[in-house]
Design a protein around this motif. Structure first.
Motif, PDB file in Angstrom:
ATOM      1  N   THR B 339     -45.948   8.087   9.529  1.00 45.87           N
ATOM      2  CA  THR B 339     -45.194   7.189  10.408  1.00 45.87           C
ATOM      3  C   THR B 339     -45.525   5.758   9.992  1.00 45.87           C
ATOM      4  OG1 THR B 339     -47.037   6.973  11.955  1.00 45.87           O
ATOM      5  CG2 THR B 339     -45.510   8.803  12.360  1.00 45.87           C
ATOM      6  N   SER B 364     -40.196  -1.146   9.820  1.00 50.95           N
ATOM      7  CA  SER B 364     -41.290  -0.200   9.585  1.00 50.95           C
ATOM      8  C   SER B 364     -42.644  -0.843   9.325  1.00 50.95           C
ATOM      9  CB  SER B 364     -40.949   0.703   8.392  1.00 50.95           C
ATOM     10  OG  SER B 364     -39.750   1.399   8.629  1.00 50.95           O
ATOM     11  N   SER B 439     -38.898   5.121   3.498  1.00 53.96           N
ATOM     12  CA  SER B 439     -37.654   5.863   3.387  1.00 53.96           C
ATOM     13  C   SER B 439     -37.325   6.518   4.726  1.00 53.96           C
ATOM     14  CB  SER B 439     -37.801   6.916   2.280  1.00 53.96           C
ATOM     15  OG  SER B 439     -36.707   7.791   2.294  1.00 53.96           O
ATOM     16  N   ASN B 440     -36.598   5.776   5.553  1.00 57.83           N
ATOM     17  CA  ASN B 440     -36.147   6.368   6.825  1.00 57.83           C
ATOM     18  C   ASN B 440     -34.675   6.757   6.745  1.00 57.83           C
ATOM     19  OD1 ASN B 440     -34.898   3.898   7.051  1.00 57.83           O
ATOM     20  ND2 ASN B 440     -36.234   3.118   8.657  1.00 57.83           N
ATOM     21  N   ALA B 444     -32.169   1.169   9.920  1.00 59.83           N
ATOM     22  CA  ALA B 444     -32.735   1.403  11.248  1.00 59.83           C
ATOM     23  C   ALA B 444     -32.574   0.190  12.161  1.00 59.83           C
ATOM     24  CB  ALA B 444     -34.213   1.773  11.119  1.00 59.83           C
ATOM     25  N   SER B 469     -28.591   9.012   4.655  1.00 63.59           N
ATOM     26  CA  SER B 469     -29.125  10.346   4.370  1.00 63.59           C
ATOM     27  C   SER B 469     -28.120  11.257   3.661  1.00 63.59           C
ATOM     28  CB  SER B 469     -29.553  11.018   5.674  1.00 63.59           C
ATOM     29  OG  SER B 469     -28.406  11.422   6.401  1.00 63.59           O
ATOM     30  N   ASP B 490     -45.092  12.734   2.298  1.00 65.01           N
ATOM     31  CA  ASP B 490     -44.526  12.964   3.629  1.00 65.01           C
ATOM     32  C   ASP B 490     -45.579  13.322   4.677  1.00 65.01           C
ATOM     33  OD1 ASP B 490     -45.011  15.429   2.597  1.00 65.01           O
ATOM     34  OD2 ASP B 490     -42.926  16.069   2.553  1.00 65.01           O
ATOM     35  N   ARG B 514     -41.692   9.119   3.067  1.00 68.97           N
ATOM     36  CA  ARG B 514     -40.606   9.709   3.870  1.00 68.97           C
ATOM     37  C   ARG B 514     -41.010   9.724   5.324  1.00 68.97           C
ATOM     38  NH1 ARG B 514     -35.984  13.032   1.253  1.00 68.97           N
ATOM     39  NH2 ARG B 514     -36.076  12.004  -0.752  1.00 68.97           N
ATOM     40  N   ILE B 515     -40.467   8.843   6.100  1.00 73.54           N
ATOM     41  CA  ILE B 515     -40.833   8.750   7.512  1.00 73.54           C
ATOM     42  C   ILE B 515     -39.687   9.238   8.381  1.00 73.54           C
ATOM     43  CG2 ILE B 515     -42.565   6.956   7.257  1.00 73.54           C
ATOM     44  CD1 ILE B 515     -40.423   4.891   7.927  1.00 73.54           C
TER      45      ILE B 515
END
Lengths: 515, 515
Positions: B339, B364, B439-440, B444, B469, B490, B514-515
């Motif tokens: 996270t 982030s 990488s969300n 966001a 995505s 991840d 990768r969050i």
């Protein structure tokens, strides 16, 4: 109904079907409005140069404008290089650019800048929305302006309070201005010139390169013996079997001058000025036409070139003339070393009927053009403004405009790096595009220019600035990273196989051609 | 000696050491001149937004300008978004932009455009070279203009005949204009304000955020009880153990307004105006300062903030005051889910002394900033102008300016796609940069803004324009394609391991989080 909803509905009602977008906070209400306007398809681009290039490609093929949605000055600036190319292609498009409300602009927040000033050099029309109420009618004005003629980018800056404020219902359809008629005098002068003997040429551009004008030009040429020429780069060449052959002028001025040297009479059709060199060089002329050459304009960009050519055809008695068009002729499947020539042969052998070629191949694509003369009818889109990074985005827009046609993008590696984000949009929208990367790992055109300028033995510090081999770019990985399947090829045979597969299967793919 | 050689020698003699370049035909003589001027290092960038962002990062760390070399209007336009950020950072740089000679410009060749108009909104100074002879002195003028104060982009447009024409020897060193002195009156007013009781704050910006000014500001704060604040984004925060803690204002205006609500007295140091919200929202104020708050300016951008703070320190008797600075304190190695918080903990645990952080992490990166307060001294570079695509290029320039310092780039995936070509330059120059991609797979920040604007249940057509995505971007492949080794993570553990390795090993690498 807020301003954003009314604007989007107005544009959709007027026939704008696609919006290439990379929005931000100032555009949120415009994005939200898309929910209520399903007739407008939003296509997300991960960089604004992709959006403007795609809108250009869309306009060249659909012959009507798309919208772009851009985030303040920086979004517009990122779009500007491909807006420059679109300007040279005379492509209509409507740019919607969000901005701060005037009451906040005066606080000079971080994203504030002079958007109108940035937009002016790459737009034929720029305005700023005055109020939410006026936004839809200003949208209509933008759309109308974009249609020209000639087509152009119309940029409407939208302070966000004009998007979120209460507005009025959508405005209804937009009446485009008519093309200016070609005068009887212009027809007469051109007819006299072509009938008076001596070597003559029609230089075609814009709509004169497309059917039905092209067909008429072919008949005039056949009847009068005039040559059919075009500038090196134009927005769109309709070509292939059954269509008149138009000779594009060579890129370098010496060669272009030589091509033109024999003509004493030139008729311009669909362009506003005679061809000019791409660049100036020390101690070299920037005039391409031979001294004493007579030039007349049948039709400029804003004229009805199609009707003008029809009138000229009648005047010279060419109406029923059979014109010369290439017979079907495809090269053999190539073998051996992978070179621009063997790549060209593979493309000539495999290009499907009705294909669209987006060409930013720079030094590598000449053979492909030559070897597709006898291929089935297709369209060829050129790098109109010289701003590299056009090829992949224009292919993207063309594929959206023509979902039933195969798109082939011929792209140099240097230019490909500029707007590679377009591959992601191709994957997302599952567009039927095959991208061929001419991977020569250098800015080859600059090596040629160095030589022309007399730098026969350029030092390592010079050549290093033109070298893309350190590190070598792996296009298979890059395409894969954006969801586009890809293959690397380094022989004529493997390239031919990869291209065969790509032409047979729908969807996006990339072929790295290591030459 | 031609104009190009004399210009490059002049700039090198004046201390310009790096030229970030993507040249074309109109710049060939300028490139060729680099062969004779080894003191100027040419750094090839595969997109001009990388060049301008790198020049910005270089200037923030080297505290002196680099040059960029850009290809006509489109090259300048591609650079413009990061020039916008550089303008907000007040970074000095000299842009050299090739153009057609005037005698060819009038033919309106394909690449012609109004470069000066495009440059004006993102440059503090614009001029066009008049002749080869005058080119070196115009280069001096550009360099001098870039130095300000405050620093700014100076754009010199160079018609190619000015580059290739015969010129005169290089001009010699450039005398920068001095920073304007802070007046005794300004010091007195600020001192009175801080000494008169009531909650007060210093809002620092620009050079006031760097040593030695920062140290002095810390003493003043300790002595007077004033808070040390800064705008949300500034060019460079010097921070970590042993340095005064400056509170950056929160991004959203409600929170920023709340942070400021308690202050009755504000002293501005190193900035020209009080903080303002990033964006305006319907029915919300764009004022952040509380009503009735007194504001005085000790030093604007063009003033000597360091001397001004020293004088203020003396006036309030703070010269020997011990200021509050964080003790060394690092978070534990994180475990579990990946996270922003666990990433922040890993960074807090591992950030090496003297690191440079290029931060474009958008939604982030907050925890990483908070959790490095007790890390060893380091510099933190922010997205000054809000134009995404700054992070990776700025990291590139910072690494060139400070080859002995580790650079950590914290980059959101949306912005990373804008100028990903910078990775290639990092590989080519073997720069010591670790890029962390948050990488969300969405924009966001726009999802947050949607919610703030009351779109509680946005429809699929809206959310689709913020969704990255489909397809998922594979950063390991993309980095690998450009020669940068990369790892996908991840979990908190794998991220911590990857970051440990990256901090221990020199050279460029990328970690996809990768969050």
């Amino acid at each position: 109904m807020n301003g954003a909803q009314s604007l989007m509905q107005t544009l959709a009602d007027a026939g704008v079907e696609v919006c290439f977008t990379n929005p931000g906070t100032t555009e949120i209400h415009l994005v939200a409005a898309l929910e209520q306007v399903p007739a407008m398809r939003a296509v997300l681009c991960l960089f604004e140069g992709v959006a403007s290039g795609a809108a250009d490609g869309y306009a060249r093929m659909a012959q009507k404008p798309a919208a772009t949605l851009l985030h303040l000055g920086p979004g517009l600036a990122n779009a500007a290089a491909n807006l420059h190319n679109a300007r040279r292609a005379r492509s209509p498009m409507v740019n919607l650019v969000g901005d701060h409300p005037a009451y906040h602009q005066k606080n000079d927040p971080p994203l504030a800048s002079d958007i109108a000033a940035l937009a002016a050099p790459v737009s034929g029309w720029v305005d700023t929305a005055k109020s939410a109420k006026k936004l839809p009618s200003q949208g209509t004005a933008a759309l109308r302006a974009s249609l020209g003629p000639p087509g152009q980018a119309a940029t409407l800056i939208i302070p966000s309070d004009c998007a979120w404020g209460e507005s009025e219902p959508a405005v209804g359809p937009v009446q485009a201005n008519k093309l200016a008629a070609v005068s009887a005098k212009a027809v007469e002068t051109a007819a006299e010139m072509l009938s008076s003997g001596g070597p003559a040429a029609l230089i075609l551009g814009g709509s004169a390169l497309l059917e039905p004008a092209l067909h008429t030009a072919g008949q005039i040429a056949a009847k009068t013996g005039a040559a059919l020429l075009a500038r090196t780069f134009d927005a769109r060449f309709s070509r292939g079997t059954g269509r008149p052959v138009v000779q594009r002028l060579p890129y370098f001025p010496e060669a272009a001058g030589k091509s033109l040297a024999t003509y004493k009479k030139i008729v311009l059709v669909g362009i506003d000025a005679p061809p000019t060199p791409f660049f100036a060089y020390p101690d070299a002329s920037v005039q391409l036409l031979p001294t004493g050459c007579e030039v007349t304009a049948l039709a400029g960009c804003a004229n009805d070139a199609t009707a003008g050519l029809a009138a000229l055809s009648e005047a010279v008695g060419a109406v029923d003339t059979k014109f010369f068009a290439p017979e079907p002729k495809r090269p053999q499947a190539p073998q051996g070393q992978l070179t621009p020539e063997t790549i060209g042969a593979a493309i000539g052998a495999l290009l499907p009927e009705n294909a669209i070629v987006s060409d930013e191949s720079v030094t590598s694509g000449g053979p492909a053009y030559a070897l597709t003369t006898g291929a089935p009818p297709h369209d060829w889109l050129c790098l109109t403004g010289g701003a590299i990074g056009q090829g992949v985005p224009v292919a993207t827009g063309a594929a959206l405009a023509c979902p039933d046609r195969k798109v082939l993008c011929l792209q140099g590696d240097g230019g490909a790096m500029y707007t590679l984000q377009a591959l992601w949009t191709q994957a997302r929208e599952n567009l039927d595009i095959t991208t061929v990367i001419f991977s020569n790992r250098q800015y080859a055109i600059l090596r040629v220019e160095l030589e022309r300028l007399g730098f026969d033995h350029p030092g390592p510090r010079i050549t290093d600035t033109m070298d893309l081999s350190r590190p070598c770019i792996d296009w298979v990985q890059i395409a894969g990273g954006m969801g586009v399947k890809a293959a690397q090829t380094d022989t004529a045979e493997t390239f031919y196989q990869a291209l065969s597969r790509a032409m047979a299967e729908p969807g996006p793919c990339l072929i790295e051609a290591r030459i």
